[in-house]
Design a protein around this motif. Structure first.
Motif, PDB file in Angstrom:
ATOM      1  N   SER A 147      45.500  37.931  39.180  1.00 28.67           N
ATOM      2  CA  SER A 147      46.310  36.883  39.825  1.00 28.67           C
ATOM      3  C   SER A 147      45.577  36.334  41.048  1.00 28.67           C
ATOM      4  O   SER A 147      44.669  36.970  41.592  1.00 28.67           O
ATOM      5  N   GLU A 148      46.017  35.172  41.500  1.00 25.09           N
ATOM      6  CA  GLU A 148      45.439  34.583  42.705  1.00 25.09           C
ATOM      7  C   GLU A 148      45.744  35.458  43.927  1.00 25.09           C
ATOM      8  O   GLU A 148      44.940  35.547  44.856  1.00 25.09           O
ATOM      9  N   GLU A 149      46.888  36.136  43.925  1.00 24.13           N
ATOM     10  CA  GLU A 149      47.239  37.022  45.024  1.00 24.13           C
ATOM     11  C   GLU A 149      46.257  38.194  45.112  1.00 24.13           C
ATOM     12  O   GLU A 149      45.856  38.600  46.212  1.00 24.13           O
ATOM     13  N   GLN A 150      45.859  38.719  43.954  1.00 21.73           N
ATOM     14  CA  GLN A 150      44.892  39.817  43.950  1.00 21.73           C
ATOM     15  C   GLN A 150      43.534  39.347  44.464  1.00 21.73           C
ATOM     16  O   GLN A 150      42.877  40.042  45.254  1.00 21.73           O
ATOM     17  N   LEU A 151      43.105  38.164  44.029  1.00 25.81           N
ATOM     18  CA  LEU A 151      41.823  37.627  44.487  1.00 25.81           C
ATOM     19  C   LEU A 151      41.842  37.379  45.993  1.00 25.81           C
ATOM     20  O   LEU A 151      40.856  37.655  46.690  1.00 25.81           O
ATOM     21  N   GLN A 152      42.972  36.880  46.487  1.00 21.09           N
ATOM     22  CA  GLN A 152      43.076  36.620  47.923  1.00 21.09           C
ATOM     23  C   GLN A 152      43.006  37.923  48.710  1.00 21.09           C
ATOM     24  O   GLN A 152      42.387  37.980  49.785  1.00 21.09           O
ATOM     25  N   ALA A 153      43.610  38.975  48.179  1.00 18.08           N
ATOM     26  CA  ALA A 153      43.547  40.277  48.849  1.00 18.08           C
ATOM     27  C   ALA A 153      42.112  40.793  48.909  1.00 18.08           C
ATOM     28  O   ALA A 153      41.680  41.358  49.928  1.00 18.08           O
ATOM     29  N   LEU A 154      41.354  40.569  47.839  1.00 10.51           N
ATOM     30  CA  LEU A 154      39.963  41.023  47.802  1.00 10.51           C
ATOM     31  C   LEU A 154      39.082  40.205  48.736  1.00 10.51           C
ATOM     32  O   LEU A 154      38.040  40.683  49.197  1.00 10.51           O
ATOM     33  N   ARG A 155      39.484  38.979  49.024  1.00 11.72           N
ATOM     34  CA  ARG A 155      38.714  38.146  49.963  1.00 11.72           C
ATOM     35  C   ARG A 155      39.036  38.503  51.416  1.00 11.72           C
ATOM     36  O   ARG A 155      38.155  38.498  52.279  1.00 11.72           O
ATOM     37  N   THR A 156      40.303  38.778  51.692  1.00 12.90           N
ATOM     38  CA  THR A 156      40.713  39.015  53.077  1.00 12.90           C
ATOM     39  C   THR A 156      40.507  40.457  53.497  1.00 12.90           C
ATOM     40  O   THR A 156      40.349  40.736  54.698  1.00 12.90           O
ATOM     41  N   GLY A 157      40.513  41.386  52.553  1.00 10.45           N
ATOM     42  CA  GLY A 157      40.241  42.779  52.875  1.00 10.45           C
ATOM     43  C   GLY A 157      41.325  43.724  52.424  1.00 10.45           C
ATOM     44  O   GLY A 157      42.521  43.430  52.552  1.00 10.45           O
ATOM     45  N   VAL A 158      40.901  44.864  51.866  1.00  8.53           N
ATOM     46  CA  VAL A 158      41.821  45.925  51.465  1.00  8.53           C
ATOM     47  C   VAL A 158      41.310  47.236  52.061  1.00  8.53           C
ATOM     48  O   VAL A 158      40.131  47.377  52.363  1.00  8.53           O
ATOM     49  N   MET A 159      42.205  48.176  52.237  1.00 10.16           N
ATOM     50  CA  MET A 159      41.833  49.451  52.833  1.00 10.16           C
ATOM     51  C   MET A 159      41.424  50.441  51.740  1.00 10.16           C
ATOM     52  O   MET A 159      42.207  50.751  50.841  1.00 10.16           O
ATOM     53  N   LEU A 160      40.179  50.905  51.803  1.00  7.47           N
ATOM     54  CA  LEU A 160      39.678  51.946  50.918  1.00  7.47           C
ATOM     55  C   LEU A 160      39.655  53.266  51.680  1.00  7.47           C
ATOM     56  O   LEU A 160      39.927  53.305  52.884  1.00  7.47           O
ATOM     57  N   GLU A 161      39.298  54.357  50.994  1.00  7.41           N
ATOM     58  CA  GLU A 161      39.330  55.663  51.663  1.00  7.41           C
ATOM     59  C   GLU A 161      38.298  55.777  52.782  1.00  7.41           C
ATOM     60  O   GLU A 161      38.444  56.610  53.686  1.00  7.41           O
ATOM     61  N   ASP A 162      37.248  54.927  52.763  1.00  8.09           N
ATOM     62  CA  ASP A 162      36.237  54.972  53.819  1.00  8.09           C
ATOM     63  C   ASP A 162      36.294  53.739  54.719  1.00  8.09           C
ATOM     64  O   ASP A 162      35.309  53.388  55.365  1.00  8.09           O
TER      65      ASP A 162
END
Length: 287
Positions: A147-162
């Motif tokens: 979805s476009e929402e998922q792509l936007q999250a990947l552009r703006t930043g998501v929290m990974l374990e590191d």
């Protein structure tokens, strides 16, 4: 003038400075007959041994910085040796006299594409340092509804374990059904970062290939398992990018524009060499 021991070893191609600091700390290096300590400095005439083998100490002027572009296939690991006997990216590389190839970063076993090697450990160390922010580009095949929402999250930043991570760019490249291709870029090389970013959105990466490192692109004519040595212009592009002095020497002849027929012959030779290597390795395993 004395230099740090790990810098001298890196210049001789025995690894990156970070790797060699671990080697020194493990007591595997001696200088003039004494076990070296992390932080030691050495003179040009020092007698250095690594795992009992003499190290050929060379000044910067004596070294020729060489760089290879390798098309890594899936199924190869980025270690020099593997206890499980799996093929490594070092198996197919040309031999060096008095030095070793140092990989510029890593690709995991299920990732293919462009992997750079250099005879200059200092160059490798600087290219891998996060502060340099060298852009990497990957071709990714993703399975699932995106979805476009998922792509936007990947552009703006998501929290990974590191820590937080994001793609600098995401470009849709088409596909069929639930299998869609994207080209993505980022400026760091955390472990499995591209896969983990997509997985954070509950999407599966079914294919992953690195196609560019800085301005060095994976040549379409380079088959999987094949390598080519970079010319002096491209070597100096990498050196200048990390504030190293320009290299003045090269061991390859100046590039000439090949006719389409000669280009096909060159490509066929590379493919035959890759095939021979694979066949010989298979025979050794069967024995």
């Amino acid at each position: 003038m004395s230099e740090k021991l790990q810098k001298v070893l890196a210049r001789a191609g025995h690894g990156s400075r970070r790797e060699l600091e671990q080697v020194i700390a493990a007591g595997r290096v001696s200088v003039d007959g004494k076990v070296a300590q992390l932080g030691d400095r050495v003179e040009a005439d020092a007698k250095i041994r690594l795992d009992g083998h003499a190290v050929q100490v060379r000044s910067q002027d004596e070294m020729v910085c060489r760089v290879l572009a390798y098309h890594k296939p899936e199924g190869e690991i980025c270690s020099r040796k593997d206890p499980q006997g799996r093929p490594t990216v070092f198996d197919r590389l040309p031999k060096l006299k008095g030095a070793r190839w140092v990989a510029v970063g890593r690709l995991d076993i299920n990732t293919s594409g462009l992997l750079l090697f250099t005879s200059d450990g200092e160059l490798a160390n600087r290219l891998m340092h996060p502060a340099q922010e060298v852009e990497r580009e990957y071709a990714v095949r993703v399975f699932g509804e995106v979805s476009e929402e998922q792509l936007q999250a990947l552009r703006t930043g998501v929290m990974l374990e590191d820590g937080e991570a994001a793609f600098d760019t995401i470009k849709p490249m088409g596909g069929e059904g639930l299998n869609q291709w994207y080209h993505v870029t980022l400026k760091e090389g955390r472990n499995r970062e591209v896969r983990r970013l997509w997985e954070s959105q509950e999407l599966q990466v079914s294919r992953l290939m690195r196609i560019r490192y800085g301005d060095i692109e994976l040549a379409k004519s380079l088959p999987r398992g094949g390598w080519e040595e970079l010319n002096l212009t491209r070597v100096n592009y990498l050196r200048e990018m990390v504030q190293l002095p320009r290299e003045q020497k090269t061991l390859i002849t100046p590039e000439k524009k090949l006719s389409s027929a000669r280009a096909k012959v060159k490509k066929a030779k590379i493919r035959r060499a890759v095939r021979r290597h694979t066949e010989n390795k298979t025979r050794r395993v069967k024995k």
